[in-house]
Write a protein that holds these residues in place. Structure first.
Motif, short mmCIF file in Angstrom:
data_model
loop_
_atom_site.label_atom_id
_atom_site.label_comp_id
_atom_site.label_asym_id
_atom_site.label_seq_id
_atom_site.Cartn_x
_atom_site.Cartn_y
_atom_site.Cartn_z
N LEU A 1 -6.99 3.00 14.41
CA LEU A 1 -5.52 3.00 14.31
C LEU A 1 -5.08 3.74 13.05
O LEU A 1 -5.79 3.75 12.04
CB LEU A 1 -4.99 1.56 14.23
CG LEU A 1 -5.15 0.68 15.46
CD1 LEU A 1 -4.72 -0.75 15.15
CD2 LEU A 1 -4.36 1.23 16.66
N THR A 2 -3.90 4.33 13.11
CA THR A 2 -3.24 4.84 11.91
C THR A 2 -1.91 4.10 11.79
O THR A 2 -1.36 3.65 12.81
CB THR A 2 -2.99 6.36 11.98
OG1 THR A 2 -2.31 6.65 13.18
CG2 THR A 2 -4.29 7.15 11.91
N PRO A 3 -1.36 3.99 10.57
CA PRO A 3 -0.15 3.17 10.40
C PRO A 3 1.00 3.63 11.30
O PRO A 3 1.18 4.82 11.50
CB PRO A 3 0.21 3.37 8.92
CG PRO A 3 -1.05 3.79 8.27
CD PRO A 3 -1.84 4.55 9.29
N ARG B 1 10.17 0.23 -5.26
CA ARG B 1 10.49 0.57 -3.87
C ARG B 1 10.12 -0.61 -2.97
O ARG B 1 8.98 -1.09 -3.01
CB ARG B 1 9.68 1.82 -3.47
CG ARG B 1 10.06 2.36 -2.10
CD ARG B 1 9.30 3.64 -1.78
NE ARG B 1 9.78 4.21 -0.53
CZ ARG B 1 9.28 5.31 0.02
NH1 ARG B 1 8.29 5.95 -0.57
NH2 ARG B 1 9.77 5.75 1.15
N SER B 2 11.08 -1.03 -2.17
CA SER B 2 10.87 -2.19 -1.31
C SER B 2 10.21 -1.83 0.02
O SER B 2 9.42 -2.61 0.57
CB SER B 2 12.25 -2.85 -1.06
OG SER B 2 12.34 -3.44 0.21
N ASN B 3 10.52 -0.64 0.58
CA ASN B 3 10.16 -0.32 1.98
C ASN B 3 8.78 0.31 2.12
O ASN B 3 8.64 1.48 2.43
CB ASN B 3 11.22 0.60 2.60
CG ASN B 3 11.42 1.89 1.82
OD1 ASN B 3 11.55 1.87 0.61
ND2 ASN B 3 11.45 3.02 2.52
N LEU B 4 7.76 -0.53 1.90
CA LEU B 4 6.38 -0.03 2.01
C LEU B 4 5.54 -0.95 2.89
O LEU B 4 5.75 -2.17 2.91
CB LEU B 4 5.76 0.05 0.61
CG LEU B 4 6.41 1.11 -0.30
CD1 LEU B 4 6.01 0.90 -1.74
CD2 LEU B 4 6.08 2.52 0.17
N MET B 5 4.59 -0.32 3.59
CA MET B 5 3.69 -1.08 4.46
C MET B 5 2.26 -0.84 3.97
O MET B 5 1.80 0.30 3.89
CB MET B 5 3.85 -0.60 5.90
CG MET B 5 3.06 -1.41 6.89
SD MET B 5 3.38 -0.79 8.56
CE MET B 5 3.85 -2.29 9.38
N TRP B 6 1.59 -1.92 3.60
CA TRP B 6 0.26 -1.85 2.99
C TRP B 6 -0.80 -2.15 4.03
O TRP B 6 -0.57 -2.97 4.94
CB TRP B 6 0.18 -2.85 1.83
CG TRP B 6 1.25 -2.59 0.81
CD1 TRP B 6 2.53 -3.06 0.84
CD2 TRP B 6 1.17 -1.74 -0.34
NE1 TRP B 6 3.24 -2.56 -0.23
CE2 TRP B 6 2.43 -1.76 -0.96
CE3 TRP B 6 0.14 -0.98 -0.91
CZ2 TRP B 6 2.71 -1.04 -2.12
CZ3 TRP B 6 0.42 -0.26 -2.08
CH2 TRP B 6 1.68 -0.30 -2.67
N VAL C 1 2.10 3.27 3.38
CA VAL C 1 3.05 4.25 3.94
C VAL C 1 4.45 3.64 3.83
O VAL C 1 4.59 2.43 3.62
CB VAL C 1 2.77 4.58 5.43
CG1 VAL C 1 1.49 5.40 5.60
CG2 VAL C 1 2.72 3.31 6.27
N ALA C 2 5.45 4.49 4.00
CA ALA C 2 6.82 3.95 4.11
C ALA C 2 6.84 3.01 5.31
O ALA C 2 6.18 3.27 6.32
CB ALA C 2 7.81 5.09 4.31
N SER C 3 7.57 1.91 5.21
CA SER C 3 7.61 0.99 6.34
C SER C 3 8.21 1.75 7.54
O SER C 3 8.98 2.70 7.36
CB SER C 3 8.40 -0.28 6.00
OG SER C 3 9.69 0.03 5.57
#
Ligand code: GAL
Length: 417
Positions: free
Chosen positions: A168-170, A152-157, A294-296
């Protein structure tokens, strides 16, 4: 299948050295003793997956020596040019890594790869792979590769401790990200870490996906979405704004060092595929405590997929062993050895889910969920052939400097193949 020049030479020398031995016999024995596999899985988080697959292959094929021809560099940027030279020079490996989808179209057209549909029939793979994936790898009724996984490409780490420290939360949207970026920068941190050109393209596809939605994004690649429309131009400008909150002026040398900044707490976020999960685990970090994902922004419930696959090049020196390698790649045992180490989910639908824990347990469930929307990655070979993709690279290199969205959109539109 014709023999390559090198293959002819090898067969000729073998016949001279072993006059008592029939040519056919000798060639067949050679074909079964060795396999040279070309990939770009040489770095941390990638080589562990390859090693696990090779270990299972060697258990299943004790008489076959594995030759690792991996060339380092994220997304295969270096490996792909080395491979192109080898193919042009009639010096193919026994199998090479390629993404499922249009990335392989030029090699198919050039006659570099064999149709391996007979293996699909022999191994019963057609019923074991998702229909959409089979469609993505079928060309005029032929199949030229064997998929080993789904990434899966669309991830935010992110680093949970660092975010908690800033309360903060993503972000759920890129607009949220821009708001957060001011807070993050105010604390002296980089809002988003970035690496070389391919990681900038990887970010671009996911900003476009988040802003345009799955349908409009998918149609960017099929002609249904006008690159020069107001919506796409706005998304491109937003991408420029996001990039302006990154460390583009001093980008990391590859994807691992870009993630290292998040781990070290000097950057808040990084957008990367789920091979990042494998890498972060190699650093001794655990999912949810040591790192989060999370999902980007704007891409919840969408899977921007890519699939690593392996081929049988025409003129491969050891085609018998190469077929054994492909059988391994397509097997339940091979996929369940490889994917838990690689940070990906199996391409097959009938594997052992209990082997997937942490981030991967959620990924396996989301991939299998009928409500998940699936689109294909640009950077990792699914939706554009190599000619269009290379033209986009050139246009993007200019865009990150001049931020001229209209010029970029036009360049992408006119270069569509
Ligand atoms: C992708 C590949 C992944 C991973 C990543 C970073 O193109 O499909 O398996 O290796 O590059 O190198």
């Amino acid at each position: 299948m014709g023999l390559s020049r090198r293959g002819l030479l090898a067969a000729g020398l073998a016949a001279l050295a072993l006059p008592g031995c029939g040519d056919g016999e000798q060639t067949q024995a050679d074909a079964d003793r060795k396999v040279e596999v070309f990939s770009w899985w040489a770095g941390p988080g990638e080589k562990e997956g390859l090693e696990a697959l090779v270990a299972d292959f060697s258990r299943n094929n004790p008489g076959v020596e594995f030759g690792n021809a991996a060339v380092a560099g994220g997304a295969g940027t270096v490996a792909k040019s080395v491979l192109a030279t080898r193919l042009q020079n009639d010096d193919p490996p026994d199998s090479y890594q390629a993404h499922a989808g249009l990335e392989l179209a030029a090699d198919i057209k050039a006659g570099y790869v064999e149709d391996v549909r007979d293996l699909y029939q022999e191994q019963g793979w057609l019923d074991k792979l998702p229909t959409g994936l089979v469609q993505a790898i079928t060309v005029d009724g032929a199949i030229y590769c064997v998929p080993v996984n789904i990434h899966r490409s669309n991830l935010m780490w992110y680093n949970p401790k660092i975010l908690a420290g800033m309360d903060l939360t993503p972000p759920a949207s890129w607009a949220d990200f821009l708001t957060q970026a001011d807070v993050i920068a105010g604390k002296g941190l980089t809002p988003l870490s970035i690496g070389p050109a391919w990681t900038q393209k990887h970010l671009l596809e996911n900003v476009l996906l988040g802003q345009l939605g799955a349908q409009t994004y998918a149609e960017l690649w099929t002609g249904g979405t006008d690159w020069e429309s107001a919506a796409v131009l706005a998304a491109l400008r937003l991408y420029g704004d996001v990039l302006a909150r990154s460390d583009l002026a001093a980008p990391a040398g590859d994807w691992q060092p870009a993630l290292d900044k998040v781990v070290a707490g000097t950057a808040a976020y990084n957008v990367m595929g789920d091979w990042a999960d494998a890498y972060l685990r190699t650093k001794g970090l655990t999912f949810t405590e040591g790192y989060g994902v999370v999902a980007s922004p704007g891409t919840d419930r969408v899977y921007n997929f890519l699939s690593d696959s392996f081929t049988l090049p025409r003129g491969a020196p050891h085609p018998g062993a190469a077929r054994k390698w492909l059988v391994e790649c397509g097997s339940v045992g091979g996929q369940d050895a490889f994917n838990p180490q690689k940070g990906s989910v199996p391409a097959r639908t009938d594997t052992d889910r209990s082997k997937y824990t942490g981030y991967l347990a959620a990924a396996v469930a989301e991939w299998a969920d009928d409500g998940t929307r699936v689109v294909g990655s640009l950077t990792h070979g699914v939706v554009a052939d190599t000619t269009w993709s290379a033209a986009i690279d050139t246009a993007l290199a200019a865009y990150v400097q001049d931020k001229d969205a209209a010029k970029f959109a036009r360049a992408v539109a006119v270069s569509r193949t």
